[in-house]
Design a protein around this motif. Structure first.
Motif, PDB file in Angstrom:
ATOM      1  N   ARG A 123     -16.278   6.599  48.621  1.00 29.49           N
ATOM      2  CA  ARG A 123     -17.647   6.944  48.226  1.00 29.49           C
ATOM      3  C   ARG A 123     -17.752   7.114  46.711  1.00 29.49           C
ATOM      4  O   ARG A 123     -18.699   6.654  46.081  1.00 29.49           O
ATOM      5  CB  ARG A 123     -18.107   8.229  48.934  1.00 29.49           C
ATOM      6  CG  ARG A 123     -18.328   8.043  50.420  1.00 29.49           C
ATOM      7  CD  ARG A 123     -19.044   9.227  51.053  1.00 29.49           C
ATOM      8  NE  ARG A 123     -18.491  10.518  50.706  1.00 29.49           N
ATOM      9  CZ  ARG A 123     -17.718  11.253  51.493  1.00 29.49           C
ATOM     10  NH1 ARG A 123     -17.390  10.798  52.693  1.00 29.49           N
ATOM     11  NH2 ARG A 123     -17.280  12.423  51.113  1.00 29.49           N
ATOM     12  N   PHE A 124     -16.758   7.789  46.112  1.00 31.19           N
ATOM     13  CA  PHE A 124     -16.766   7.995  44.661  1.00 31.19           C
ATOM     14  C   PHE A 124     -16.652   6.666  43.920  1.00 31.19           C
ATOM     15  O   PHE A 124     -17.408   6.394  42.973  1.00 31.19           O
ATOM     16  CB  PHE A 124     -15.626   8.936  44.250  1.00 31.19           C
ATOM     17  CG  PHE A 124     -15.545   9.154  42.776  1.00 31.19           C
ATOM     18  CD1 PHE A 124     -16.406  10.046  42.146  1.00 31.19           C
ATOM     19  CD2 PHE A 124     -14.620   8.468  42.003  1.00 31.19           C
ATOM     20  CE1 PHE A 124     -16.345  10.248  40.777  1.00 31.19           C
ATOM     21  CE2 PHE A 124     -14.560   8.662  40.633  1.00 31.19           C
ATOM     22  CZ  PHE A 124     -15.420   9.554  40.014  1.00 31.19           C
ATOM     23  N   ALA A 125     -15.702   5.827  44.334  1.00 28.54           N
ATOM     24  CA  ALA A 125     -15.497   4.540  43.657  1.00 28.54           C
ATOM     25  C   ALA A 125     -16.727   3.647  43.800  1.00 28.54           C
ATOM     26  O   ALA A 125     -17.200   3.049  42.823  1.00 28.54           O
ATOM     27  CB  ALA A 125     -14.260   3.836  44.219  1.00 28.54           C
ATOM     28  N   ALA A 126     -17.276   3.557  45.026  1.00 41.69           N
ATOM     29  CA  ALA A 126     -18.450   2.703  45.248  1.00 41.69           C
ATOM     30  C   ALA A 126     -19.642   3.208  44.442  1.00 41.69           C
ATOM     31  O   ALA A 126     -20.334   2.423  43.779  1.00 41.69           O
ATOM     32  CB  ALA A 126     -18.791   2.647  46.734  1.00 41.69           C
ATOM     33  N   GLY A 127     -19.884   4.510  44.480  1.00 34.81           N
ATOM     34  CA  GLY A 127     -20.996   5.074  43.717  1.00 34.81           C
ATOM     35  C   GLY A 127     -20.842   4.852  42.229  1.00 34.81           C
ATOM     36  O   GLY A 127     -21.806   4.506  41.522  1.00 34.81           O
ATOM     37  N   SER A 128     -19.625   5.019  41.725  1.00 38.74           N
ATOM     38  CA  SER A 128     -19.365   4.814  40.292  1.00 38.74           C
ATOM     39  C   SER A 128     -19.589   3.358  39.891  1.00 38.74           C
ATOM     40  O   SER A 128     -20.162   3.078  38.832  1.00 38.74           O
ATOM     41  CB  SER A 128     -17.925   5.219  39.948  1.00 38.74           C
ATOM     42  OG  SER A 128     -17.730   6.586  40.206  1.00 38.74           O
ATOM     43  N   LEU A 129     -19.142   2.425  40.735  1.00 36.61           N
ATOM     44  CA  LEU A 129     -19.324   1.008  40.428  1.00 36.61           C
ATOM     45  C   LEU A 129     -20.799   0.595  40.468  1.00 36.61           C
ATOM     46  O   LEU A 129     -21.257  -0.198  39.639  1.00 36.61           O
ATOM     47  CB  LEU A 129     -18.496   0.144  41.382  1.00 36.61           C
ATOM     48  CG  LEU A 129     -16.980   0.207  41.159  1.00 36.61           C
ATOM     49  CD1 LEU A 129     -16.237  -0.471  42.308  1.00 36.61           C
ATOM     50  CD2 LEU A 129     -16.602  -0.406  39.823  1.00 36.61           C
ATOM     51  N   VAL A 130     -21.545   1.159  41.409  1.00 37.78           N
ATOM     52  CA  VAL A 130     -22.983   0.866  41.462  1.00 37.78           C
ATOM     53  C   VAL A 130     -23.670   1.392  40.207  1.00 37.78           C
ATOM     54  O   VAL A 130     -24.473   0.686  39.575  1.00 37.78           O
ATOM     55  CB  VAL A 130     -23.623   1.454  42.742  1.00 37.78           C
ATOM     56  CG1 VAL A 130     -25.149   1.433  42.662  1.00 37.78           C
ATOM     57  CG2 VAL A 130     -23.141   0.684  43.967  1.00 37.78           C
ATOM     58  N   LEU A 131     -23.355   2.637  39.836  1.00 33.90           N
ATOM     59  CA  LEU A 131     -23.949   3.198  38.606  1.00 33.90           C
ATOM     60  C   LEU A 131     -23.554   2.382  37.376  1.00 33.90           C
ATOM     61  O   LEU A 131     -24.388   2.135  36.494  1.00 33.90           O
ATOM     62  CB  LEU A 131     -23.523   4.656  38.427  1.00 33.90           C
ATOM     63  CG  LEU A 131     -24.210   5.664  39.338  1.00 33.90           C
ATOM     64  CD1 LEU A 131     -23.604   7.052  39.152  1.00 33.90           C
ATOM     65  CD2 LEU A 131     -25.703   5.696  39.073  1.00 33.90           C
ATOM     66  N   ALA A 132     -22.292   1.966  37.312  1.00 36.61           N
ATOM     67  CA  ALA A 132     -21.835   1.156  36.174  1.00 36.61           C
ATOM     68  C   ALA A 132     -22.589  -0.172  36.134  1.00 36.61           C
ATOM     69  O   ALA A 132     -22.974  -0.646  35.056  1.00 36.61           O
ATOM     70  CB  ALA A 132     -20.328   0.902  36.266  1.00 36.61           C
ATOM     71  N   GLY A 133     -22.800  -0.778  37.293  1.00 32.73           N
ATOM     72  CA  GLY A 133     -23.553  -2.036  37.357  1.00 32.73           C
ATOM     73  C   GLY A 133     -24.984  -1.862  36.886  1.00 32.73           C
ATOM     74  O   GLY A 133     -25.516  -2.690  36.130  1.00 32.73           O
ATOM     75  N   THR A 146     -25.191  -7.550  39.000  1.00 33.35           N
ATOM     76  CA  THR A 146     -24.567  -8.250  40.129  1.00 33.35           C
ATOM     77  C   THR A 146     -23.466  -7.388  40.743  1.00 33.35           C
ATOM     78  O   THR A 146     -23.257  -7.422  41.962  1.00 33.35           O
ATOM     79  CB  THR A 146     -23.984  -9.603  39.656  1.00 33.35           C
ATOM     80  OG1 THR A 146     -25.013 -10.331  39.003  1.00 33.35           O
ATOM     81  CG2 THR A 146     -23.435 -10.407  40.816  1.00 33.35           C
ATOM     82  N   LEU A 147     -22.784  -6.607  39.918  1.00 35.17           N
ATOM     83  CA  LEU A 147     -21.738  -5.715  40.413  1.00 35.17           C
ATOM     84  C   LEU A 147     -22.299  -4.767  41.474  1.00 35.17           C
ATOM     85  O   LEU A 147     -21.690  -4.572  42.525  1.00 35.17           O
ATOM     86  CB  LEU A 147     -21.124  -4.915  39.248  1.00 35.17           C
ATOM     87  CG  LEU A 147     -20.081  -3.859  39.626  1.00 35.17           C
ATOM     88  CD1 LEU A 147     -18.874  -4.511  40.282  1.00 35.17           C
ATOM     89  CD2 LEU A 147     -19.669  -3.077  38.391  1.00 35.17           C
ATOM     90  N   SER A 148     -23.465  -4.191  41.215  1.00 35.48           N
ATOM     91  CA  SER A 148     -24.100  -3.287  42.194  1.00 35.48           C
ATOM     92  C   SER A 148     -24.408  -4.026  43.489  1.00 35.48           C
ATOM     93  O   SER A 148     -24.206  -3.488  44.587  1.00 35.48           O
ATOM     94  CB  SER A 148     -25.385  -2.692  41.613  1.00 35.48           C
ATOM     95  OG  SER A 148     -25.091  -1.925  40.474  1.00 35.48           O
ATOM     96  N   GLY A 149     -24.878  -5.251  43.385  1.00 35.65           N
ATOM     97  CA  GLY A 149     -25.170  -6.051  44.572  1.00 35.65           C
ATOM     98  C   GLY A 149     -23.923  -6.355  45.367  1.00 35.65           C
ATOM     99  O   GLY A 149     -23.935  -6.307  46.607  1.00 35.65           O
ATOM    100  N   ILE A 150     -22.842  -6.670  44.678  1.00 39.15           N
ATOM    101  CA  ILE A 150     -21.574  -6.967  45.366  1.00 39.15           C
ATOM    102  C   ILE A 150     -21.075  -5.736  46.115  1.00 39.15           C
ATOM    103  O   ILE A 150     -20.648  -5.827  47.266  1.00 39.15           O
ATOM    104  CB  ILE A 150     -20.517  -7.488  44.360  1.00 39.15           C
ATOM    105  CG1 ILE A 150     -20.925  -8.868  43.838  1.00 39.15           C
ATOM    106  CG2 ILE A 150     -19.134  -7.512  44.982  1.00 39.15           C
ATOM    107  CD1 ILE A 150     -20.098  -9.358  42.664  1.00 39.15           C
ATOM    108  N   ILE A 151     -21.137  -4.574  45.456  1.00 34.29           N
ATOM    109  CA  ILE A 151     -20.690  -3.336  46.107  1.00 34.29           C
ATOM    110  C   ILE A 151     -21.574  -3.031  47.317  1.00 34.29           C
ATOM    111  O   ILE A 151     -21.090  -2.678  48.394  1.00 34.29           O
ATOM    112  CB  ILE A 151     -20.695  -2.156  45.106  1.00 34.29           C
ATOM    113  CG1 ILE A 151     -19.684  -2.404  43.975  1.00 34.29           C
ATOM    114  CG2 ILE A 151     -20.395  -0.837  45.816  1.00 34.29           C
ATOM    115  CD1 ILE A 151     -18.256  -2.554  44.427  1.00 34.29           C
ATOM    116  N   GLY A 152     -22.888  -3.180  47.164  1.00 30.74           N
ATOM    117  CA  GLY A 152     -23.796  -2.963  48.289  1.00 30.74           C
ATOM    118  C   GLY A 152     -23.500  -3.884  49.455  1.00 30.74           C
ATOM    119  O   GLY A 152     -23.481  -3.463  50.620  1.00 30.74           O
TER     120      GLY A 152
END
Length: 197
Positions: A123-133, A146-152
């Motif tokens: 959850r922490f890694a996914a949330g951080s990557l979405v915020l970074a995207g 696109t990073l946020s879309g990939i994580i989603g």
């Protein structure tokens, strides 16, 4: 520690006083070896519930006349109590509130290296990557979104397929490496021998 009525549960303060007296008391923690390594009562024995269920008679011959069973919340300890209570031990009690209640009562506990469980790390890694995207898309280039879309998409696939590639990747990291789970023989050998009681 003995009374006319069978003792089926004990609070943390009472357990602390019993431990100080050392009167034939055995504290058995029925959580997994990993949970035990993170936090346990000093001097307690780790006998996971499955091992205790399969070897309850042997365990009853190795413990003192008073046994307190510990787990996270009391559910597994209650199941262990049902296995040990009929075997002639004077007291088979469950610690009320589990290990955390004992730690909060300033009981003598041993703390291991605290590591978030894998689900929390995901959850922490996914949330951080979405915020970074999203931040990268705003301040660097819209393509970074696109990073946020990939994580989603990955999280959606994870939910549908009941798999987690990110969890598998995170579990390979050094801080997530756990000691091998002890065998039943190793677990039972740590209990006092029948002669010591």
């Amino acid at each position: 520690m003995t009374s006319a009525q069978p003792i089926t549960s004990v609070d943390a303060q009472t357990l602390k006083s019993w431990i100080d007296k050392h009167e034939g008391l055995t504290v058995i923690d029925v959580r997994t070896a990993h949970e035990f390594s993170n936090l346990h009562i000093k001097g307690s024995y780790n006998v996971p519930l499955t091992t205790l269920a399969e070897h309850s008679e042997e365990i009853s011959s190795r413990v003192g006349e008073h046994v307190v069973l510990v787990c996270q919340s009391g559910i597994r300890a209650g199941q262990a109590q049902q296995k040990l209570a009929p075997l002639g031990i004077s007291t088979v009690a469950v610690l009320e509130g589990g290990i955390n209640s004992f730690a909060k009562a300033d009981g003598d506990v041993v703390r291991g290296t605290q590591v978030w469980d894998i689900e929390r790390q995901v959850r922490f890694a996914a949330g951080s990557l979405v915020l970074a995207g999203l931040a990268g898309g705003k301040f660097l280039s819209p393509k970074v979104r696109t990073l946020s879309g990939i994580i989603g998409a990955g999280l959606t696939f994870s939910g549908v397929s009941n798999t987690c590639a990110m969890g598998k990747a995170l579990s390979a990291l050094p801080w997530n490496k756990t000691k091998p789970v002890p065998t039943e023989t190793e677990t039972l050998s740590k209990l006092p021998s029948p002669k010591e009681n």
